[in-house]
Design an enzyme around this catalytic site. Structure first.
Site, PDB file in Angstrom:
ATOM      1  N   LYS A 102      47.818  42.567  40.723  1.00 48.68           N
ATOM      2  CA  LYS A 102      47.146  41.277  40.905  1.00 48.68           C
ATOM      3  C   LYS A 102      46.680  41.176  42.340  1.00 48.68           C
ATOM      4  O   LYS A 102      47.296  41.759  43.242  1.00 48.68           O
ATOM      5  CB  LYS A 102      48.108  40.120  40.613  1.00 48.68           C
ATOM      6  CG  LYS A 102      47.396  38.838  40.247  1.00 48.68           C
ATOM      7  CD  LYS A 102      46.975  38.898  38.787  1.00 48.68           C
ATOM      8  CE  LYS A 102      46.349  37.624  38.309  1.00 48.68           C
ATOM      9  NZ  LYS A 102      46.323  37.619  36.828  1.00 48.68           N
TER      10      LYS A 102
HETATM   11  N1  GLU Z   1      43.156  37.737  34.932  1.00 51.36           N
HETATM   12  C1  GLU Z   1      43.348  38.070  33.534  1.00 51.36           C
HETATM   13  C2  GLU Z   1      44.839  38.040  33.190  1.00 51.36           C
HETATM   14  O1  GLU Z   1      45.612  37.419  33.869  1.00 51.36           O
HETATM   15  C3  GLU Z   1      42.663  39.369  33.139  1.00 51.36           C
HETATM   16  C4  GLU Z   1      43.139  40.579  33.842  1.00 51.36           C
HETATM   17  C5  GLU Z   1      42.294  41.818  33.545  1.00 51.36           C
HETATM   18  O2  GLU Z   1      41.440  41.767  32.683  1.00 51.36           O
HETATM   19  O3  GLU Z   1      42.523  42.814  34.207  1.00 51.36           O
HETATM   20  O4  GLU Z   1      45.254  38.562  32.195  1.00 51.36           O
END
Ligand code: GLU
Length: 441
Positions: A131
């Site tokens: 993240k």
């Molecule tokens: N931000 C989204 C999540 O929390 C998508 C993450 C992604 O597609 O890599 O799942």
């Protein structure tokens, strides 16, 4: 490049409850990292995970904190802090979104990265978890400023990202334009175009059909399955959705299309309610015009917090972490909670909801549609071959419903909550990958 010293288990504490965190860093949550670690500890207990492995899984493999200087349109320079946390790589490259929010903290990003690892493992998407976050309020900046910020942040984390290393995607406060700038910055620095570096890109740059609505579609698939599980038919069910952004707005629309009466929605500024169901098309037009659900003439204004306690069958928290906590969970009257957001329920909230017999479909299952279609997008970009929308959507539905059945079966066989079952299944997969690969050297 400065890799931040790994302090996560430096204190030698795996006990999440004892993890100290400067409170107030995020107004909505006490401590998402403590919640994530509580969930891991529970799964580790069920799986009988050795201490050393538990400790490894409680700790991000790599963390990078960067200063991001931004030249404002006025000519002044401001300094922001950004992070990229790579929690795990055992099953493949790290994967996860990038968040722009004034409250971003390293501990929050650590929790979100850990949840990405479990989400990818649970849905059998061949990634680890990561993240990113920059502590900035994107609404307070011009498009030109956001472009410069995104390019500088991307340059700062360049050494640790890549289509085989770590693949960012949108999250709160970022969108497909942010991904286009990231892709361009990475590509210019590589000397050639690298569409596989990010997902959630514009279609014109190699994005996938169905990616923008994927999280909401996935939320709807499991919400309908969960309602059916407790004996409720969509056309006789009511729902409230917290958050009318990337996840909540389309989830409300898809639920309504399936026959559910969506009686209330909220955003950062307030909430609206209409018994029998909102006219979501008219509401969306109002939001496009005014930027908020507040003031929508077709409904009554209610307090954002009151939405959580409405007498509806289904509650979809699709905003931020920590909203269902000791102070709010008691008020929940919904039969089913489907977590569109990451980490909307704290450990205390979970306990209270369980005591009250509320079925909670956890984030790592409920909102996994986004990363599933991100995976499809990455596969398509790497092969330079694009799928039809119906192919994307049917593969998404199949994965979501398989995971739902799998988690439900595991939970029922062992008398666990859906969250504990989902986490245990995911942790087991990551632990197996780790065992098979062995420890180097
Ligand atoms: N931000 C989204 C999540 O929390 C998508 C993450 C992604 O597609 O890599 O799942």
């Amino acid at each position: 490049m400065s890799i931040v010293a790994d302090s996560v288990v430096a204190a030698g504490r795996l006990d999440a409850a004892s993890h100290a965190h400067p409170s107030g860093a995020h107004p909505h949550t006490a401590d998402p990292l403590a919640d994530a670690r509580t969930q891991l500890a529970e799964a580790a207990g069920i799986l009988g995970l050795p201490d050393g492995l538990h400790r490894m899984l409680a700790t991000p493999r790599r963390e990078l904190t960067v200063a991001v200087p931004l030249r404002l349109d006025s000519g002044e320079t401001r300094l922001f802090t950004g992070h990229r946390v790579q929690h795990n790589f055992s099953r493949g490259p790290a994967k996860g979104g990038l968040r722009y929010s004034p409250n971003v903290s390293l501990d929050e990003v650590r929790a979100l990265a850990m949840w990405m690892t479990w989400k990818c493992a649970l849905l059998d998407v061949p990634y680890g978890g990561a993240k990113g976050g920059v502590a900035i309020d994107p609404r307070a900046h011009s498009t030109a400023e956001l472009e410069r910020l995104t390019r500088r942040y991307t340059s700062e984390i360049l050494p640790i990202i890549g289509p085989e290393r770590d693949i960012p995607a949108p999250d709160i406060g970022t969108d497909e334009q942010t991904m286009a700038w990231m892709m361009d910055t990475y590509s210019v620095n590589s000397g050639y175009t690298v569409p596989g570096i990010v997902t959630g890109k514009p279609i014109a740059l190699g994005g996938s059909l169905g990616r923008a609505s994927a999280t909401s579609r996935g939320v709807t698939h499991v919400a309908l399955a969960a309602l059916a599980h407790v004996g409720l038919r969509p056309e006789r069910s009511t729902a409230a959705v917290q958050g009318f952004g990337k996840v909540g707005a389309d989830a409300a629309r898809f639920l309504a299309e399936a026959g559910v009466a969506v009686e209330a929605v909220s955003d950062l500024y307030g909430a609206v309610h209409r018994a029998g169901g909102l006219d979501l098309e008219a509401l969306s037009a109002h939001v496009r015009e005014t930027g908020t659900v507040v003031g929508f003439p077709g409904a009554d204004p209610i307090d954002g917090q009151a939405l959580l306690g409405l007498d509806v069958d289904l509650l979809v928290p699709a905003a931020v972490e920590g909203v269902l906590h000791a102070g709010t969970a008691e008020a929940v009257r919904a039969r089913v909670v489907v977590e569109g957001a990451n980490g909307p329920t704290t450990a205390d909230g979970d306990r209270i909801l369980a005591e009250r017999g509320v079925l909670v479909v956890p984030d790592i299952l409920a909102n996994a549609g986004g990363v599933i279609v991100s995976y499809f997008e990455w596969v398509q970009a790497n092969q330079a071959y694009w799928w039809r929308a119906d192919e994307v959507e049917s593969r998404l539905e199949e994965r979501m419903l398989n995971a739902w059945s799998h988690v439900l079966g595991y939970a029922e066989a062992r008398g666990l909550s859906l969250r504990t079952a989902a986490t245990a299944l995911a942790v087991e997969r990551v632990a197996e990958a780790h065992r098979l690969r062995g420890l180097y050297p």
